[in-house]
Design a protein around this motif. Structure first.
Motif, short mmCIF file in Angstrom:
data_model
loop_
_atom_site.label_atom_id
_atom_site.label_comp_id
_atom_site.label_asym_id
_atom_site.label_seq_id
_atom_site.Cartn_x
_atom_site.Cartn_y
_atom_site.Cartn_z
N THR A 187 -7.73 -3.62 -2.56
CA THR A 187 -8.18 -2.24 -2.79
C THR A 187 -8.09 -1.40 -1.52
O THR A 187 -7.92 -0.19 -1.61
N GLY A 188 -8.25 -2.01 -0.36
CA GLY A 188 -8.10 -1.26 0.90
C GLY A 188 -9.31 -0.45 1.30
O GLY A 188 -9.40 0.03 2.43
N TRP A 189 -10.26 -0.26 0.41
CA TRP A 189 -11.50 0.47 0.70
C TRP A 189 -12.54 0.03 -0.32
O TRP A 189 -12.21 -0.59 -1.33
N THR B 39 -8.74 -7.04 0.04
CA THR B 39 -7.47 -6.63 0.64
C THR B 39 -6.72 -5.72 -0.33
O THR B 39 -6.13 -4.72 0.07
N GLY C 257 -4.92 4.65 -2.99
CA GLY C 257 -5.09 3.77 -1.83
C GLY C 257 -5.13 2.30 -2.16
O GLY C 257 -4.99 1.46 -1.28
N CYS C 258 -5.34 1.96 -3.45
CA CYS C 258 -5.34 0.55 -3.82
C CYS C 258 -3.90 0.04 -3.85
O CYS C 258 -2.96 0.82 -3.86
N MET C 259 -3.75 -1.28 -3.91
CA MET C 259 -2.39 -1.84 -3.89
C MET C 259 -1.58 -1.26 -5.03
O MET C 259 -2.10 -1.03 -6.12
N VAL D 84 -7.68 -6.55 6.39
CA VAL D 84 -7.67 -5.22 5.78
C VAL D 84 -8.73 -4.30 6.39
O VAL D 84 -8.50 -3.10 6.58
N HIS E 121 -7.19 -2.80 9.37
CA HIS E 121 -6.22 -1.75 9.04
C HIS E 121 -6.95 -0.44 8.72
O HIS E 121 -6.64 0.61 9.25
N SER E 122 -7.91 -0.57 7.80
CA SER E 122 -8.54 0.65 7.29
C SER E 122 -9.56 1.24 8.26
O SER E 122 -9.60 2.45 8.43
N TYR F 51 -3.57 6.37 0.05
CA TYR F 51 -4.36 5.65 1.07
C TYR F 51 -5.00 6.64 2.04
O TYR F 51 -6.20 6.54 2.34
N ARG G 218 0.85 -1.20 0.00
CA ARG G 218 0.00 0.00 0.00
C ARG G 218 0.88 1.24 0.00
O ARG G 218 1.95 1.23 0.60
#
Ligand code: AMP
Length: 632
Positions: free
Chosen positions: A393-395, A391, A451-453, A288, A291-292, A259, A254
């Motif tokens: 994309t994180g969001w 995971t 924010g994505c990988m 994830v 985390h977020s 992010y 990330r």
């Protein structure tokens, strides 16, 4: 208020202006020169030249306006503890932890592996890492020593942070013990292990010169003031491993600036939590969502985050709603499996507390079935929002975005593409867009939004090969999920296109479980498939071929071997990956070219038709699967 459609359209068609505006939600030490550098597709660099720091945005910048407000509230129904940290106290703790790490020689770009239960020190460790520009790799506590060792060798952390033990259902779960074992297995062990000793494992062994006590180190760094390292926006913030089709998990890497911006925007546009309000995310920091939405987003937003250690049904199934009432939770985030667990309890528990503060319950991580969604909405009287993401994309990728527009919801659908995501449903082989109500692979046209990988840790080639190589003539990111879109534009996610399964919202690779089963010396070959389960969504089921037929000659022998196989999986991967059932066969169904016919095995295990079998090598193998299932 903009309409959802217009907001989304602008995020794609007028990308730079859209994200330049969102970038104002976070602090930049040096402004960025360029919103996006997409000169080397599919690698996207957001907010080029901008310097920022996640910890500054999550903690320091709030000191002036909300220093005495609660930042993190820790509640444990396992140890009956409750601790509340204001932003000022959080700042002090994070500085102490940053001082400890810096004192151990951890610097910018170095990795720190965090293997921790749900305690505030885990949050301090994560924030301390990003403060000094170190890259954290948090590994879920349910993973076993061998999995941990693989992650150690991939990320090569300088330091590991752990605790003596966690607690689950009133029982201590060893952590440090597993760390010792993982370090024995690893090729590139860390030079130091910082241990938060909770006094739960009195017999915990220590290795002199390597193992360090957090409490003692903290005392030495009581007044530490560690400046934030101003990272270029694309410098990595963390690595989070996730399962795919191979036996080797991928380190999702990330960035920093993208992010921070993406998360900040989601608090306003999706989760609708104001600064000063409270968010309660029931996940674990090892995932994830943790985390977020336990750590970064609520803190970047100046909200209060609740960190809960415990089960949803202990001391009784009203515990979450009690927390909502006592802490005036505004938005809650959980998983469909957790709600299905609550659905099996006395419904009176859902009504016991005053939920007036609660506006939304977001659910993600696995398909949210309509009966569960309806039940939750009826029994809680709050709006249920299904959101779909990964995971990677994180969001959220698909979600209602009530902060933008209050659109009507349809049960069973995570609604619409989130701003920034150019989502397409493409035909699996031709790559053409499918029509309404037709099944396609859910793909995202790059560049992926902020924010994505940004890549697979240490392996750019694998990033491109894994995610962007479905079509020869079209660069598109594959989610590996099937989906449809109805006439009103609502999406429905139908399950994975690959061999990844989803157990209680946890993603597991069948190949990984197969390798774990094969670590048992008595097993020659094995097929693992995900079988539909009412509570957990899916459970892994194994069909194994033994090397020596004598080992399954009697029912007792087979039962003993079955237990050994399950124990082996526990040791290799962790109990979350343990097969629900292990069946013994002498032959596995394969194509003539030797490929396992997993779909057919899965269909039989779910009582469905096995489908097209024209390529099968030996139809007798399928008969064995049928017989094994019938024998149960
Ligand atoms: P993970 O990376 O562990 O969060 O797993 C991501 C995968 O979980 C996705 O690719 C989907 O297969 C599944 N998933 C996550 N959220 C949803 C949802 N709301 N509906 C259906 N499937 C979901």
């Amino acid at each position: 208020m903009a309409t959802y459609k217009e907001f989304h359209r602008r995020s794609i068609a007028d990308r730079d202006a859209f994200w330049r505006e969102q970038a104002k939600l976070v602090d930049w030490q040096t402004p960025f020169r360029e919103v996006l550098d997409y000169g080397k597709p599919p690698f996207a660099r957001w907010f080029v030249g901008g310097r920022t720091n996640l910890c500054h945005n999550a903690v320091d910048r709030h000191l002036a306006t909300r220093g005495e407000q609660a930042a993190l509230v820790y509640l444990s129904t396992e140890t009956n503890e409750e601790r509340r940290y204001t932003y000022r106290e959080l700042h002090a703790e994070v500085n102490r932890f940053a001082g400890i790490l810096a004192g151990l020689g951890v610097g910018r770009g170095d990795r720190v592996l965090v293997y921790m239960p749900m305690i505030p020190e885990a949050a301090f460790a994560m924030l301390a890492c990003v403060r000094i520009g170190a890259v954290h790799s948090v590994v879920f506590g349910g993973f076993a020593a061998a999995s941990l060792a693989t992650r150690i060798d991939d990320a090569r952390p300088k330091v590991m942070v752990t605790a003596d033990a966690g607690m689950r259902g009133g029982k201590a779960v060893p952590y440090k013990h597993l760390v010792d074992e993982s370090i024995r297995l690893a090729q590139h062990p860390p030079k130091a292990v910082v241990i938060v000793d909770r006094g739960l494992d009195t017999g915990m062994p220590r290795t002199a010169g390597r193992d360090l006590d957090y409490a003692a180190l903290r005392k030495q760094h009581m007044d530490a003031q560690v400046p934030c390292a101003w990272l270029e926006s694309s410098e990595p913030s963390y690595i989070l491993y996730t399962s795919g089709t191979t036996g080797k998990p991928k380190g999702v890497q990330r960035d920093t600036g993208g992010y921070a911006v993406a998360l900040a925007s989601t608090m306003r546009d999706i989760f609708c939590v104001q600064p000063g309000e409270t968010m309660f995310t029931t996940s674990d920091i090892g995932w994830v969502v943790g985390h977020s939405y336990i750590i970064y987003a609520p803190l970047i937003n100046g909200s209060t985050t609740i960190m809960y250690e415990g089960l949803p049904i202990r001391p009784d199934p009203a515990i979450w709603w009690k927390i909502v009432e006592q802490h005036k939770v505004r938005t809650m985030f959980s998983s469909p499996t957790a709600i299905r667990v609550l659905k099996k309890q006395d419904p009176a528990y859902m009504k016991r507390h005053d939920l007036a503060s609660l506006q939304y319950l977001f659910l993600a991580g696995e398909p949210l079935d309509e009966p569960t969604a309806r039940w939750a909405a009826d029994s809680l009287g709050v709006e249920i929002v299904d959101n779909y993401w990964q995971t990677e994309t994180g969001w959220p990728i698909l979600s209602a975005q009530p902060g933008v527009e209050k659109t009507a919801r349809k049960f069973g659908s995570p609604s619409f593409p989130v701003y920034g995501y150019d989502v397409r449903l493409l035909h699996e082989s031709t790559g053409a867009e499918v029509g309404a109500n037709e099944k396609g692979v859910l793909m995202i046209m790059p560049p992926l939004p902020p924010g994505c990988m940004t890549t697979v840790w240490g392996d750019d080639e694998r990033f491109v090969r894994t995610y962007f190589s479905t079509f020869r003539d079209k660069l598109a990111y594959s989610t590996f999920d099937w989906a449809t879109r109805d006439d009103d534009g609502y999406y429905f996610v139908l399950g994975r296109t690959d061999d990844v399964i989803n157990v209680a919202g946890h993603r597991l690779g069948t190949r990984e479980i197969e390798e774990a089963v094969q670590a048992h010396s008595g097993i020659a070959e094995v097929a693992v498939v995900g079988v539909a389960d009412q509570l957990k969504g899916q459970v892994p089921v194994a069909f194994a071929v033994v090397k020596d037929a004598a080992r399954t000659a009697t029912a007792e022998a087979a039962a003993a071997l079955r237990k050994e196989v399950m124990d082996t999986v526990d040791r290799q991967l962790g109990a979350i990956a343990r097969p629900g059932q292990v069946h013994f066969v002498t032959l596995l169904p394969k194509t003539r070219s030797g490929k396992l016919l997993r779909r057919s095995i899965q269909a039989l295990a779910e009582g469905r038709d096995p489908g097209d079998l024209t390529t099968i090598e030996d139809p007798g193998a399928l008969e064995q699967i049928r017989a094994a299932l019938a024998a149960k």
